[in-house]
Design a protein around this motif. Structure first.
Motif, PDB file in Angstrom:
ATOM      1  N   UNK A  37       0.828  -1.201   0.000  1.00  0.00           N
ATOM      2  CA  UNK A  37       0.000   0.000   0.000  1.00  0.00           C
ATOM      3  C   UNK A  37       0.866   1.256   0.000  1.00  0.00           C
ATOM      4  N   UNK A  38       1.871   1.287   0.842  1.00  0.00           N
ATOM      5  CA  UNK A  38       2.762   2.452   0.899  1.00  0.00           C
ATOM      6  C   UNK A  38       3.489   2.648  -0.432  1.00  0.00           C
ATOM      7  N   UNK A  39       3.967   1.538  -1.015  1.00  0.00           N
ATOM      8  CA  UNK A  39       4.665   1.640  -2.288  1.00  0.00           C
ATOM      9  C   UNK A  39       3.729   2.125  -3.392  1.00  0.00           C
ATOM     10  N   UNK A  52       0.285   9.881  -3.772  1.00  0.00           N
ATOM     11  CA  UNK A  52      -0.841  10.138  -2.865  1.00  0.00           C
ATOM     12  C   UNK A  52      -0.393   9.970  -1.418  1.00  0.00           C
ATOM     13  N   UNK A  53      -0.758  10.911  -0.568  1.00  0.00           N
ATOM     14  CA  UNK A  53      -0.428  10.845   0.856  1.00  0.00           C
ATOM     15  C   UNK A  53      -1.728  10.717   1.648  1.00  0.00           C
ATOM     16  N   UNK A 104      -7.594   4.629  -3.116  1.00  0.00           N
ATOM     17  CA  UNK A 104      -7.574   5.804  -2.247  1.00  0.00           C
ATOM     18  C   UNK A 104      -7.249   7.069  -3.023  1.00  0.00           C
ATOM     19  N   UNK A 105      -6.442   6.921  -4.069  1.00  0.00           N
ATOM     20  CA  UNK A 105      -6.076   8.071  -4.895  1.00  0.00           C
ATOM     21  C   UNK A 105      -7.146   8.400  -5.936  1.00  0.00           C
TER      22      UNK A 105
END
Length: 301
Positions: free
Chosen positions: A65-67, A74-75, A110-111
């Protein structure tokens, strides 16, 4: 949108001769929900692996997910991740690949970006980099039968993972035979030789091509199409019971293979029925239809 829900299928890789090249999506699904929060990270895992996996930034879904978020710029801030796991761990049914695909797909969701076109190609490459090969992740991402390869980018030493989805035959009825024993991919890969005879490589090339035809157009050819010379016999010391069952099923006319890195056996049938008289001791037969949708992401409100 407060978050996303990701449903991702299991997969079986190799399918006999298609080592690191062929993957089939199976209708057994993990579900991951990722919600935005005011800050920090919480991870909850229910089902398979709940007592064994980390509940922090090192969790595989979170790492992917972080990658993915970094890739799309996206943050998301704080996150609450909940995993409902059904796919058995370390059995050759793509549990790690499904976790990676879930994390990457959640990042795109999410983005607010759909997994199509260039974004889909980028997501596939990122997931395959995590996994080290593309067959399982491509099947979980795309659904159906995935044909995968890697190629060097022009003017660069970087390798780019790619995949093509083809539609499995409507009559295909896979059955997974799942043992209690586990295996580790890094261990079973360590049993493979650095080189193989040219004749074995030529045999595998022909059968891998035939496997694509058999699984999409003529399942009657599945038995010869899934014969392997590249990897299964070399790994016998890691799971002798698995190889014994593969051979017994094949002797009875069933197109059976080691599923991925094992020790699960995959039987590719057209009726979901296994022949009587084959000793299935130590294995749990589970009919698993082909998953044709791949990963599905929906918003949480």
């Amino acid at each position: 949108m407060t978050g996303v829900r990701v449903r991702v299928p299991a997969s079986s890789a190799n399918l006999g001769p298609g080592f690191d090249a062929l993957g089939l999506a199976l209708a057994m699904h993990d579900v991951v929900e990722v919600r935005r929060t005011g800050g920090g990270l919480t991870v909850r895992v229910d089902g398979e692996g709940a007592a064994a996996v980390p509940l922090d930034e090192t969790h595989l879904v979170v790492r992917a997910l972080r990658a993915g978020c970094e890739l799309v710029g996206h943050r998301p801030g704080g996150l609450a991740v909940r995993c409902a796991n059904v796919i058995p761990h370390s059995r050759g049914l793509g549990s790690s690949a499904s976790a990676i695909v879930a994390g990457v797909a959640a990042a795109y969701g999410l983005a607010g970006r759909e997994l199509t076109g260039a974004d889909l190609a980028d997501a596939l490459h990122l997931a395959a980099e995590f996994e080290g090969h593309a067959d399982n992740v491509a099947a979980s991402l795309l659904g159906g039968l995935a044909v995968t390869w890697a190629e060097r980018e022009p003017g660069s030493a970087r390798v780019r993972f790619r995949a093509a989805r083809v539609e499995p035959h409507a009559d295909l009825r896979p059955v997974a035979l799942i043992p209690d024993a586990q295996s580790a991919t890094h261990v079973t890969r360590g049993l493979l030789p650095a080189t193989v005879p040219h004749a074995d490589a030529a045999f595998a090339a022909g059968r891998a091509a035939l496997a694509v035809h058999a699984l999409t157009a003529d399942p009657a050819l599945a038995l010869p199409a899934t014969a392997d010379t590249l990897h299964q016999d070399y790994r016998e010391s890691a799971y002798p019971a698995t190889l014994a069952l593969v051979r017994a099923l094949r002797s009875s006319g069933v197109a059976a293979t080691v599923s991925g890195a094992g020790p699960t056996v995959l039987a590719l049938t057209t009726d979901g029925v296994l022949p009587p008289g084959v000793d299935l001791s130590g294995f749990r037969p589970l009919p698993l239809p082909v998953d044709r949708a791949g990963v599905v992401t929906t918003p949480l409100t």
